[in-house]
Scaffold this motif. Structure first.
Motif, PDB file in Angstrom:
ATOM      1  N   ARG A 127       7.568  15.239  -0.927  1.00 33.40           N
ATOM      2  CA  ARG A 127       7.672  13.981  -1.679  1.00 33.40           C
ATOM      3  C   ARG A 127       7.228  14.200  -3.133  1.00 33.40           C
ATOM      4  O   ARG A 127       7.768  13.582  -4.048  1.00 33.40           O
ATOM      5  CB  ARG A 127       6.799  12.893  -1.035  1.00 33.40           C
ATOM      6  CG  ARG A 127       7.240  12.427   0.359  1.00 33.40           C
ATOM      7  CD  ARG A 127       8.600  11.738   0.312  1.00 33.40           C
ATOM      8  NE  ARG A 127       8.679  10.736  -0.713  1.00 33.40           N
ATOM      9  CZ  ARG A 127       8.149   9.510  -0.645  1.00 33.40           C
ATOM     10  NH1 ARG A 127       7.538   9.115   0.441  1.00 33.40           N
ATOM     11  NH2 ARG A 127       8.240   8.654  -1.669  1.00 33.40           N
ATOM     12  N   MET A 150       4.788  -1.643   7.125  1.00 34.54           N
ATOM     13  CA  MET A 150       3.367  -1.727   6.760  1.00 34.54           C
ATOM     14  C   MET A 150       2.885  -3.131   6.434  1.00 34.54           C
ATOM     15  O   MET A 150       1.760  -3.488   6.748  1.00 34.54           O
ATOM     16  CB  MET A 150       3.081  -0.780   5.598  1.00 34.54           C
ATOM     17  CG  MET A 150       3.889  -1.066   4.346  1.00 34.54           C
ATOM     18  SD  MET A 150       3.547   0.134   3.063  1.00 34.54           S
ATOM     19  CE  MET A 150       4.784   1.365   3.402  1.00 34.54           C
ATOM     20  N   ARG A 199       7.241  -0.602  -5.892  1.00 33.68           N
ATOM     21  CA  ARG A 199       7.307  -0.838  -4.441  1.00 33.68           C
ATOM     22  C   ARG A 199       7.167  -2.344  -4.234  1.00 33.68           C
ATOM     23  O   ARG A 199       6.071  -2.896  -4.355  1.00 33.68           O
ATOM     24  CB  ARG A 199       6.210  -0.068  -3.709  1.00 33.68           C
ATOM     25  CG  ARG A 199       6.176  -0.405  -2.224  1.00 33.68           C
ATOM     26  CD  ARG A 199       5.307   0.545  -1.417  1.00 33.68           C
ATOM     27  NE  ARG A 199       5.992   1.796  -1.142  1.00 33.68           N
ATOM     28  CZ  ARG A 199       5.549   2.721  -0.276  1.00 33.68           C
ATOM     29  NH1 ARG A 199       4.434   2.516   0.396  1.00 33.68           N
ATOM     30  NH2 ARG A 199       6.229   3.831  -0.074  1.00 33.68           N
ATOM     31  N   HIS A 219      14.605   3.114   1.320  1.00 34.17           N
ATOM     32  CA  HIS A 219      13.509   3.970   0.826  1.00 34.17           C
ATOM     33  C   HIS A 219      14.158   5.243   0.260  1.00 34.17           C
ATOM     34  O   HIS A 219      14.050   6.322   0.845  1.00 34.17           O
ATOM     35  CB  HIS A 219      12.550   4.279   1.977  1.00 34.17           C
ATOM     36  CG  HIS A 219      11.224   4.828   1.535  1.00 34.17           C
ATOM     37  ND1 HIS A 219      10.925   5.135   0.219  1.00 34.17           N
ATOM     38  CD2 HIS A 219      10.089   5.143   2.246  1.00 34.17           C
ATOM     39  CE1 HIS A 219       9.694   5.599   0.140  1.00 34.17           C
ATOM     40  NE2 HIS A 219       9.171   5.609   1.350  1.00 34.17           N
ATOM     41  N   GLN A 262      12.255   8.639  -0.362  1.00 30.21           N
ATOM     42  CA  GLN A 262      11.959   9.317   0.900  1.00 30.21           C
ATOM     43  C   GLN A 262      13.170  10.139   1.334  1.00 30.21           C
ATOM     44  O   GLN A 262      13.052  11.305   1.725  1.00 30.21           O
ATOM     45  CB  GLN A 262      11.620   8.266   1.976  1.00 30.21           C
ATOM     46  CG  GLN A 262      11.319   8.858   3.335  1.00 30.21           C
ATOM     47  CD  GLN A 262      10.024   9.638   3.366  1.00 30.21           C
ATOM     48  OE1 GLN A 262       8.986   9.145   2.937  1.00 30.21           O
ATOM     49  NE2 GLN A 262      10.058  10.859   3.858  1.00 30.21           N
ATOM     50  N   CYS A 269       8.435  10.167   8.271  1.00 29.82           N
ATOM     51  CA  CYS A 269       8.139   9.951   6.846  1.00 29.82           C
ATOM     52  C   CYS A 269       6.651   9.773   6.585  1.00 29.82           C
ATOM     53  O   CYS A 269       6.201   9.914   5.457  1.00 29.82           O
ATOM     54  CB  CYS A 269       8.909   8.742   6.333  1.00 29.82           C
ATOM     55  SG  CYS A 269       8.493   7.227   7.196  1.00 29.82           S
ATOM     56  N   LEU A 270       5.887   9.440   7.622  1.00 32.38           N
ATOM     57  CA  LEU A 270       4.448   9.132   7.540  1.00 32.38           C
ATOM     58  C   LEU A 270       4.229   7.843   6.722  1.00 32.38           C
ATOM     59  O   LEU A 270       5.008   7.568   5.843  1.00 32.38           O
ATOM     60  CB  LEU A 270       3.642  10.286   6.944  1.00 32.38           C
ATOM     61  CG  LEU A 270       3.686  11.617   7.723  1.00 32.38           C
ATOM     62  CD1 LEU A 270       2.761  12.641   7.044  1.00 32.38           C
ATOM     63  CD2 LEU A 270       3.288  11.450   9.193  1.00 32.38           C
ATOM     64  N   PRO A 271       3.213   7.048   6.960  1.00 33.49           N
ATOM     65  CA  PRO A 271       2.137   7.320   7.892  1.00 33.49           C
ATOM     66  C   PRO A 271       2.582   7.235   9.351  1.00 33.49           C
ATOM     67  O   PRO A 271       3.392   6.381   9.711  1.00 33.49           O
ATOM     68  CB  PRO A 271       1.117   6.204   7.583  1.00 33.49           C
ATOM     69  CG  PRO A 271       1.918   5.083   7.010  1.00 33.49           C
ATOM     70  CD  PRO A 271       3.051   5.734   6.281  1.00 33.49           C
ATOM     71  N   THR A 293       0.834  -1.204   0.000  1.00 37.06           N
ATOM     72  CA  THR A 293       0.000   0.000   0.000  1.00 37.06           C
ATOM     73  C   THR A 293       0.872   1.260   0.000  1.00 37.06           C
ATOM     74  O   THR A 293       2.064   1.205   0.296  1.00 37.06           O
ATOM     75  CB  THR A 293      -0.894   0.014   1.259  1.00 37.06           C
ATOM     76  OG1 THR A 293      -0.044  -0.193   2.398  1.00 37.06           O
ATOM     77  CG2 THR A 293      -1.949  -1.055   1.202  1.00 37.06           C
ATOM     78  N   SER A 294       0.274   2.378  -0.331  1.00 35.92           N
ATOM     79  CA  SER A 294       1.011   3.648  -0.338  1.00 35.92           C
ATOM     80  C   SER A 294       0.040   4.812  -0.482  1.00 35.92           C
ATOM     81  O   SER A 294      -0.946   4.707  -1.207  1.00 35.92           O
ATOM     82  CB  SER A 294       1.994   3.681  -1.510  1.00 35.92           C
ATOM     83  OG  SER A 294       2.531   4.986  -1.680  1.00 35.92           O
ATOM     84  N   THR A 295       0.323   5.892   0.190  1.00 34.45           N
ATOM     85  CA  THR A 295      -0.389   7.155  -0.067  1.00 34.45           C
ATOM     86  C   THR A 295       0.568   8.117  -0.770  1.00 34.45           C
ATOM     87  O   THR A 295       0.364   8.521  -1.917  1.00 34.45           O
ATOM     88  CB  THR A 295      -0.876   7.809   1.245  1.00 34.45           C
ATOM     89  OG1 THR A 295      -1.685   6.874   1.956  1.00 34.45           O
ATOM     90  CG2 THR A 295      -1.681   9.065   0.968  1.00 34.45           C
ATOM     91  N   ARG A 296       1.669   8.488  -0.083  1.00 36.36           N
ATOM     92  CA  ARG A 296       2.586   9.506  -0.577  1.00 36.36           C
ATOM     93  C   ARG A 296       3.336   9.102  -1.840  1.00 36.36           C
ATOM     94  O   ARG A 296       3.356   9.841  -2.826  1.00 36.36           O
ATOM     95  CB  ARG A 296       3.620   9.886   0.516  1.00 36.36           C
ATOM     96  CG  ARG A 296       3.075  10.815   1.576  1.00 36.36           C
ATOM     97  CD  ARG A 296       3.621  10.459   2.930  1.00 36.36           C
ATOM     98  NE  ARG A 296       3.030   9.208   3.353  1.00 36.36           N
ATOM     99  CZ  ARG A 296       1.881   9.129   4.037  1.00 36.36           C
ATOM    100  NH1 ARG A 296       1.270  10.213   4.402  1.00 36.36           N
ATOM    101  NH2 ARG A 296       1.349   7.951   4.347  1.00 36.36           N
ATOM    102  N   THR A 297       3.973   7.933  -1.790  1.00 32.82           N
ATOM    103  CA  THR A 297       4.838   7.558  -2.919  1.00 32.82           C
ATOM    104  C   THR A 297       4.004   7.388  -4.185  1.00 32.82           C
ATOM    105  O   THR A 297       4.375   7.847  -5.265  1.00 32.82           O
ATOM    106  CB  THR A 297       5.599   6.264  -2.567  1.00 32.82           C
ATOM    107  OG1 THR A 297       6.205   6.454  -1.276  1.00 32.82           O
ATOM    108  CG2 THR A 297       6.659   5.938  -3.594  1.00 32.82           C
ATOM    109  N   ARG A 298       2.862   6.745  -4.018  1.00 32.34           N
ATOM    110  CA  ARG A 298       1.986   6.546  -5.173  1.00 32.34           C
ATOM    111  C   ARG A 298       1.492   7.883  -5.730  1.00 32.34           C
ATOM    112  O   ARG A 298       1.586   8.148  -6.928  1.00 32.34           O
ATOM    113  CB  ARG A 298       0.784   5.666  -4.776  1.00 32.34           C
ATOM    114  CG  ARG A 298      -0.194   5.540  -5.910  1.00 32.34           C
ATOM    115  CD  ARG A 298      -1.378   4.668  -5.579  1.00 32.34           C
ATOM    116  NE  ARG A 298      -2.327   4.730  -6.699  1.00 32.34           N
ATOM    117  CZ  ARG A 298      -3.416   4.014  -6.781  1.00 32.34           C
ATOM    118  NH1 ARG A 298      -3.729   3.164  -5.832  1.00 32.34           N
ATOM    119  NH2 ARG A 298      -4.213   4.132  -7.828  1.00 32.34           N
TER     120      ARG A 298
END
Ligand code: CP
Ligand code: NVA
Length: 312
Positions: free
Chosen positions: A297, A230, A98, A125, A128, A269-271, A47-52
């Motif tokens: 990012r 994750m 990823r 990473h 990041q 780096c979050l999450p 899964t990913s929010t930022r990188t995606r």
């Protein structure tokens, strides 16, 4: 040319990329057609929010196209990784992947005929870390000699911070009572420590919260990340290990009491897992640069894409 790890990126290239990140952030319109007509595939096993979003939105802002591939909906799982990467290389101009395992991103790099970007594996990473350098440069006005203290589980994010940091003169102190097995990279740690850019503090030698405070007080930045990567978060086989880690790591939580009176920037780096590696109150603390870091990012991903495409 790939970005699988920053270990084989030169100081000059890293510094130039950081400069480009800042220029792209400041003058986004100048880069509106920089990747005109080019396609980026995003191949994600996790899964990913930022990188995606940084990849998808970034390539579109550069005039190109994004193709998101959730690993499970492709035939990668049925076939040889190298064969499928060869095929994907014929369709697109650059790939952001990823993968769970570092070995697989390396195999993809060997098979690909287009640049591959490591969007986070169990060992590194790098995208990041480039965004982090950009954020440090932006908020502290320099990289050379900036002191960063990473507190948490020594993981992929920590390794890339060390790998990037040793090229540009950051001094990274790691306080990690746990190391993710996949993140063990003695070659990196030894090279960085010989350059005076990395030291690991023996946690048994720290005298409680006051001792931890003394260490943080010597730094410009305090950085933390999840105690559990994750892919293990909801894994029932990891449940016992998760509880063990939470118990062991709680004294290392970043919170207001620990950072009381300290003048340091706070990074993550979050999450973020509020109440675990970081108390929620610190996300809104005046010292935090976490949300600027996460916005960066996007800008830094654009610079990485253009650098690898030879468009800068
Ligand atoms: N920091 C980071 O890589 O976040 P995502 O997992 O949401 O991409
Ligand atoms: N160490 C974390 C980083 C998330 C961006 C993980 O691998 O899950």
């Amino acid at each position: 040319m790939h970005l699988i790890t920053l270990k084989n990126w030169s100081e000059t290239k890293i510094l130039k990329t950081v400069e480009d990140c800042l220029k792209i952030k400041k003058y986004p319109e100048k880069y509106r057609h920089a990747a005109g007509g080019l396609s980026l595939a995003l191949l994600f096993q996790k899964t990913s929010t930022r990188t995606r979003c940084a990849g998808e939105v970034g390539i579109v802002q550069l005039g190109g196209h994004a193709h998101y591939l959730d690993w499970r909906t492709t035939n990668f799982g049925l076939a040889d990784l190298s064969d499928e990467i060869r095929v994907l290389s014929a369709y697109v101009d650059i790939i952001l992947a990823r993968f769970l395992k570092h070995g697989d991103i390396c195999e993809a790099g060997t098979a690909a005929s287009v640049p591959i970007i490591n969007g986070c594996c169990d060992r590194y990473h790098p995208t990041q870390a480039l965004g982090d350098l950009m954020t440090i440069q932006e908020h502290l006005g320099r990289l050379e000699g900036v002191k960063v203290c990473f507190i948490g589980v020594h993981n992929n994010v920590c390794n890339s911070l060390i790998a990037a940091g040793m090229k540009v003169g950051l001094e990274v102190t790691v306080v990690a009572p746990e190391i993710n097995p996949a993140a063990v990279d003695k070659e990196l740690w030894s090279e960085a420590s010989q350059k005076g850019c990395y030291k690991s503090v023996e946690t048994d030698s720290i005298d409680g919260a006051l001792g931890l405070q003394e260490i943080i007080a010597q730094n410009d930045v305090v950085y933390t990340d999840t105690w559990i990567d994750m892919e293990f978060f909801t894994d029932p086989d990891f449940a016992e290990e998760r509880e063990r880690r939470i118990k062991k790591m709680m004294p290392y939580q970043l919170n207001l009491a620990l950072l009381k009176g300290l003048d340091c920037k706070i990074m993550h780096c979050l999450p973020a897992h509020r109440g675990y590696e970081i108390a929620g109150e610190l996300l809104d603390d005046p010292r935090t640069i976490i949300f600027e870091q996460s916005e960066n990012r996007l800008h830094s991903m654009k610079a990485i894409i253009l650098e690898l495409l030879g468009r800068l």
